[in-house]
Every structure is written in C-alpha cells, then in structure tokens.
Design an enzyme around this catalytic site. Structure first.
Site, short mmCIF file in Angstrom:
data_model
loop_
_atom_site.label_atom_id
_atom_site.label_comp_id
_atom_site.label_asym_id
_atom_site.label_seq_id
_atom_site.Cartn_x
_atom_site.Cartn_y
_atom_site.Cartn_z
N GLY A 187 0.79 -1.23 0.00
CA GLY A 187 0.00 0.00 0.00
C GLY A 187 0.82 1.26 0.00
O GLY A 187 1.87 1.34 0.60
N SER A 188 0.33 2.28 -0.68
CA SER A 188 1.02 3.56 -0.75
C SER A 188 0.18 4.55 -1.54
O SER A 188 -1.04 4.58 -1.41
CB SER A 188 2.41 3.38 -1.38
OG SER A 188 3.14 4.57 -1.24
#
EC number: 4.1.1.65
Length: 219
Positions: A187-188
């Site tokens: 995730g980012s």
C-alpha cells in the site's frame, strides 16, 4: 487472477515457515487439539492475507490515446491544480490515488508512449496521505511522452508500511497503455500530473481500478 513475481519467493518461504510452525505445535503439543486447530486457522488466514497483496487480475486494457487510465487500484484522495517543480516546471492538474493494503499493488501505464524521464528519490516514510509525502518520501518520478508530444508525469510514493518500491522502466523505453511499470508492496500512493486543459472524470473518494478506470481525457 495470477500471483505477481514480487511475491512468489516470499509466499513460498512463508508457506514453509507456517508448515514448520504447525508441525512443531502438533509434535510438541500432541494432545492439545484446541491449540493445534487455532494455529492452523490463524496460519491459513494470515497466509491468505499476504497472498491477496500479490494478486494480479487478468483483463483486457481498452486503449485510447486521448484517455488517461488510473495507474493503480485505490481511492482518489487529491484533485487539485498545483505546481510541478521537478520536471514539468509549471502548473498541472494533480490526481492522487491512495493504495490501501487490500488493493492490488501493480502499477500500470496511464498512457502509452516513450519514457522521457525517470528518477528514483530516496526519502522518508511518512504516511501516504501526508501533504509532504509526495516531496519527502521515497519515490520514483516517471514521465511518459505520447505520440502527440504530450508529457504526463506520475510518481510512486512509499508510505509508512510500503517500503519497497519496484519499477520496471528506464528512459527511452517504449511502453503501451495499461502495461505494468512498477509495483509497491503493502500500500502507498500514486500521483499523476496532467495538462491544465485535461478533463477530469473522477471525483474525491472514487474507487479506481488500475488500467481500467478512466481518470481524465486529454484535449
């Protein structure tokens, strides 16, 4: 659906570790079925959670030279006019997509063309929604130049959990719209900078699908 190459080694090692853990529990606690069953359930659930991080959906990209596709699965968190100071040196429309741990983590080309600029920036690991994450976090900057000469810049940005950015592009490389250009583990955020006259087709909070959702249309 397939499993991304970035996760195959990790998933294999994790499978061996969980198998060894369950064997040890069964070996040293042979009469405790509650503990054995609990460890099995936790192991299966944990493995499935990690497995879904590396899933790759199979679909056909609907290519269109005038459309800008979402580079990632996630949620639109920013739509604003801003100054791009690294390469484009001017005002642009910025769209930012936040990738949570449950999203597909493959990054795809929003447009087809030639990579006219690429740079990797080491940096911090602020939470991905922090205003300064796009300029202070570990990140990559990629610019694609379309056959019409339009340049669109996009960035992979690491977050507090995502500390492994992978990219598969280099300058002067030709890539097709929807083709994979990178991967961010766990995730980012991905930012994309468009010309001011681009027509934005999404709104804040909208869920995107990488390589399928049409973010904007170019004039």
């Amino acid at each position: 659906m397939t499993i991304h190459r970035e996760g195959r080694t990790l998933l294999f090692v994790l499978l061996l570790v969980l198998f060894a853990l369950n064997w040890a529990v069964a070996r040293f606690l042979p009469g405790n079925t509650l503990v054995q069953n609990s460890v099995i359930v936790v192991s299966v659930v944990f493995y499935l959670i990690i497995l879904q991080f590396f899933r790759v959906p199979i679909f056909t990209v609907q290519k269109n030279d005038n459309q800008v596709l979402a580079p990632a699965d996630g949620k639109v968190v920013v739509i604003e006019e801003t100054e791009e100071t690294e390469y484009l040196k001017g005002r642009r429309k910025q769209i930012s997509i936040f990738m949570s741990p449950i999203n597909v983590h493959v990054n795809r080309m929003p447009l087809g063309g030639v990579i006219s600029f690429f740079k990797y920036h080491p940096g911090k690991y602020l939470v991905a929604w922090h205003p300064k994450s796009s300029t202070e976090n570990e990140r990559t900057t990629v610019v694609v130049k379309t056959k019409d000469g339009v340049e669109v810049l996009f960035r992979q940005i690491a977050g507090a959990l995502a500390r492994r950015i992978k990219w598969y592009v280099k300058e002067n490389q030709q890539l097709q719209q929807g083709e994979e250009f990178g991967f961010i583990k766990f995730g980012s955020r991905v930012d994309i900078f468009l010309p001011l006259d681009a027509k934005v087709n999404v709104k804040i909070g909208e869920v995107t699908k990488g390589g399928r959702t049409v973010l904007a249309e170019l004039k």
